[in-house]
Write a protein that holds these residues in place. Structure first.
Motif, mmCIF file in Angstrom:
data_model
loop_
_atom_site.group_PDB
_atom_site.id
_atom_site.type_symbol
_atom_site.label_atom_id
_atom_site.label_comp_id
_atom_site.label_asym_id
_atom_site.label_seq_id
_atom_site.Cartn_x
_atom_site.Cartn_y
_atom_site.Cartn_z
ATOM 1 N N THR A 151 35.007 22.649 -17.668
ATOM 2 C CA THR A 151 34.336 22.095 -18.806
ATOM 3 C C THR A 151 35.395 21.286 -19.976
ATOM 4 N N GLY A 152 35.479 20.284 -20.303
ATOM 5 C CA GLY A 152 36.574 19.843 -21.503
ATOM 6 C C GLY A 152 36.407 18.196 -21.299
ATOM 7 N N GLU A 153 37.423 17.460 -21.807
ATOM 8 C CA GLU A 153 37.063 15.846 -21.155
ATOM 9 C C GLU A 153 38.350 15.383 -20.744
ATOM 10 N N MET A 154 38.218 14.013 -20.069
ATOM 11 C CA MET A 154 38.822 13.712 -19.718
ATOM 12 C C MET A 154 38.868 12.043 -19.858
ATOM 13 N N ARG A 155 40.022 11.675 -20.159
ATOM 14 C CA ARG A 155 40.826 10.568 -19.967
ATOM 15 C C ARG A 155 40.192 9.097 -19.740
ATOM 16 N N VAL A 156 39.838 8.458 -20.076
ATOM 17 C CA VAL A 156 38.724 7.042 -19.715
ATOM 18 C C VAL A 156 39.330 5.339 -20.144
ATOM 19 N N ASP A 157 40.616 4.995 -19.553
ATOM 20 C CA ASP A 157 41.061 3.601 -20.058
ATOM 21 C C ASP A 157 42.023 4.556 -21.480
ATOM 22 N N SER A 158 41.907 4.198 -23.461
ATOM 23 C CA SER A 158 42.452 5.093 -24.047
ATOM 24 C C SER A 158 41.455 6.236 -25.231
ATOM 25 N N THR A 159 40.106 6.347 -24.565
ATOM 26 C CA THR A 159 39.662 7.211 -24.915
ATOM 27 C C THR A 159 38.849 8.329 -23.789
ATOM 28 N N THR A 160 38.505 9.092 -24.910
ATOM 29 C CA THR A 160 38.253 10.457 -24.246
ATOM 30 C C THR A 160 36.571 10.767 -23.951
ATOM 31 N N ARG A 161 36.415 11.305 -21.976
ATOM 32 C CA ARG A 161 34.567 11.573 -23.092
ATOM 33 C C ARG A 161 34.745 12.987 -22.236
ATOM 34 N N PRO A 162 33.811 13.390 -22.532
ATOM 35 C CA PRO A 162 33.360 14.579 -22.186
ATOM 36 C C PRO A 162 32.889 15.327 -20.379
ATOM 37 N N ALA A 163 33.537 15.991 -20.292
ATOM 38 C CA ALA A 163 33.182 16.038 -18.446
ATOM 39 C C ALA A 163 33.043 17.171 -18.065
ATOM 40 N N ARG A 164 31.847 17.763 -16.536
ATOM 41 C CA ARG A 164 32.269 19.176 -16.346
ATOM 42 C C ARG A 164 32.958 18.497 -14.619
ATOM 43 N N TYR A 165 33.831 19.494 -14.763
ATOM 44 C CA TYR A 165 34.994 19.813 -13.045
ATOM 45 C C TYR A 165 33.851 20.535 -12.056
ATOM 46 N N ILE A 166 33.320 20.680 -11.164
ATOM 47 C CA ILE A 166 32.895 21.110 -10.380
ATOM 48 C C ILE A 166 33.320 21.393 -8.793
ATOM 49 N N GLY A 167 34.089 21.881 -8.291
ATOM 50 C CA GLY A 167 34.710 22.311 -6.796
ATOM 51 C C GLY A 167 33.326 23.286 -6.031
ATOM 52 N N ILE A 168 32.817 22.922 -4.905
ATOM 53 C CA ILE A 168 31.943 23.394 -3.649
ATOM 54 C C ILE A 168 32.793 23.061 -2.322
ATOM 55 N N ASP A 169 33.349 24.412 -2.095
ATOM 56 C CA ASP A 169 34.376 25.147 -0.632
ATOM 57 C C ASP A 169 33.250 25.246 0.535
ATOM 58 N N GLY A 170 33.271 23.778 1.303
ATOM 59 C CA GLY A 170 32.480 24.656 2.588
ATOM 60 C C GLY A 170 33.016 24.766 3.910
ATOM 61 N N PRO A 171 32.677 24.846 5.163
ATOM 62 C CA PRO A 171 33.478 25.041 6.252
ATOM 63 C C PRO A 171 33.705 23.602 6.508
ATOM 64 N N ARG A 172 35.407 23.869 6.312
ATOM 65 C CA ARG A 172 36.390 22.788 6.518
ATOM 66 C C ARG A 172 36.063 21.723 5.650
ATOM 67 N N TRP A 173 35.365 21.584 4.431
ATOM 68 C CA TRP A 173 35.311 20.074 3.761
ATOM 69 C C TRP A 173 35.685 20.624 1.969
ATOM 70 N N PHE A 174 35.568 20.178 1.354
ATOM 71 C CA PHE A 174 35.807 20.839 0.044
ATOM 72 C C PHE A 174 34.866 18.538 -0.717
ATOM 73 N N LEU A 175 33.938 19.333 -1.353
ATOM 74 C CA LEU A 175 33.253 18.453 -2.137
ATOM 75 C C LEU A 175 33.132 18.619 -3.837
ATOM 76 N N LEU A 176 33.770 17.710 -4.371
ATOM 77 C CA LEU A 176 34.163 17.230 -5.807
ATOM 78 C C LEU A 176 33.074 16.649 -6.486
ATOM 79 N N ALA A 177 32.432 17.324 -7.724
ATOM 80 C CA ALA A 177 32.149 16.822 -8.129
ATOM 81 C C ALA A 177 32.268 17.160 -9.868
ATOM 82 N N VAL A 178 31.956 15.433 -10.417
ATOM 83 C CA VAL A 178 32.383 15.534 -11.482
ATOM 84 C C VAL A 178 31.303 14.486 -12.357
ATOM 85 N N ILE A 179 30.993 15.190 -13.338
ATOM 86 C CA ILE A 179 30.013 14.964 -14.297
ATOM 87 C C ILE A 179 30.686 14.072 -15.363
#
Length: 191
Positions: free
Chosen positions: A95-123
């Protein structure tokens, strides 16, 4: 059977109304604005807009032996700067902030490991801070089905997506009575 996903297409999962995007099948939620994210002419992810927030989903090919979340997490921290680790509904998340152009937005990065795949979810946006808004996204992610396929793919290669109404290459020519090697009707011009 587990209580919630994200699900692998080959494992038992609840049948529900889902949007078929090829590599991802997303739960249908009329409140969400779902858009495909593209690089060139390849669809590589999904952006879901809701309540001044966005959810970005990207499914990547992963090795059988180990998950990718630890590696991807290190890359995100290297690019995004100050992020904190915390326990979330899918395990460790950032959790923290992500840069979008010249501003920042609060963000959550969620990673889920599956069988032979990985799912990245960014809120990002309001839902990164407000658990009631985030809950709708978390429920959405819990009902995603990842369709990895059997073809060989490079590590971290995006699992291909397509528009819901596009035919896949394999099924496109399987029309009844279609023979690509037989000459079709011809028109003669008489002068």
């Amino acid at each position: 059977m587990r209580e919630s996903g994200p699900w692998d297409a080959d494992e038992p999962h609840p049948e529900s109304d889902r949007i078929d995007l090829g590599g991802l099948r997303l739960p249908h939620n009329p409140d969400f604005d779902v858009r495909l994210a593209s690089v060139g002419d390849q669809h590589v992810g999904v952006v879901v807009l809701y309540e001044e927030s966005s959810l970005q989903l990207q499914a990547l090919a992963a090795p059988r032996s180990s998950g990718l979340w630890d590696e991807v997490k290190a890359k995100i921290v290297g690019q995004a700067g100050h992020l904190e680790e915390r326990e979330g509904p899918f395990g460790c998340e950032l959790t923290g902030e992500m840069r979008v152009d010249s501003t920042t937005r609060p963000a959550r990065y969620i990673g889920i490991d599956g069988p032979r795949w990985f799912l990245l979810a960014v809120i990002s946006g309001k839902a990164a801070l407000d658990e009631t808004v985030a809950a709708a996204y978390i429920d959405f992610v819990k009902d995603v089905v990842v369709v990895r396929g059997d073809e060989p793919m490079a590590r971290e290669e995006p699992i291909p997506l397509r528009r819901p109404n596009e035919q896949t290459g394999e099924g496109a020519d399987e029309r009844p009575g279609f023979n690509p090697f037989k000459r079709g009707p011809e028109i003669s011009e008489i002068r």
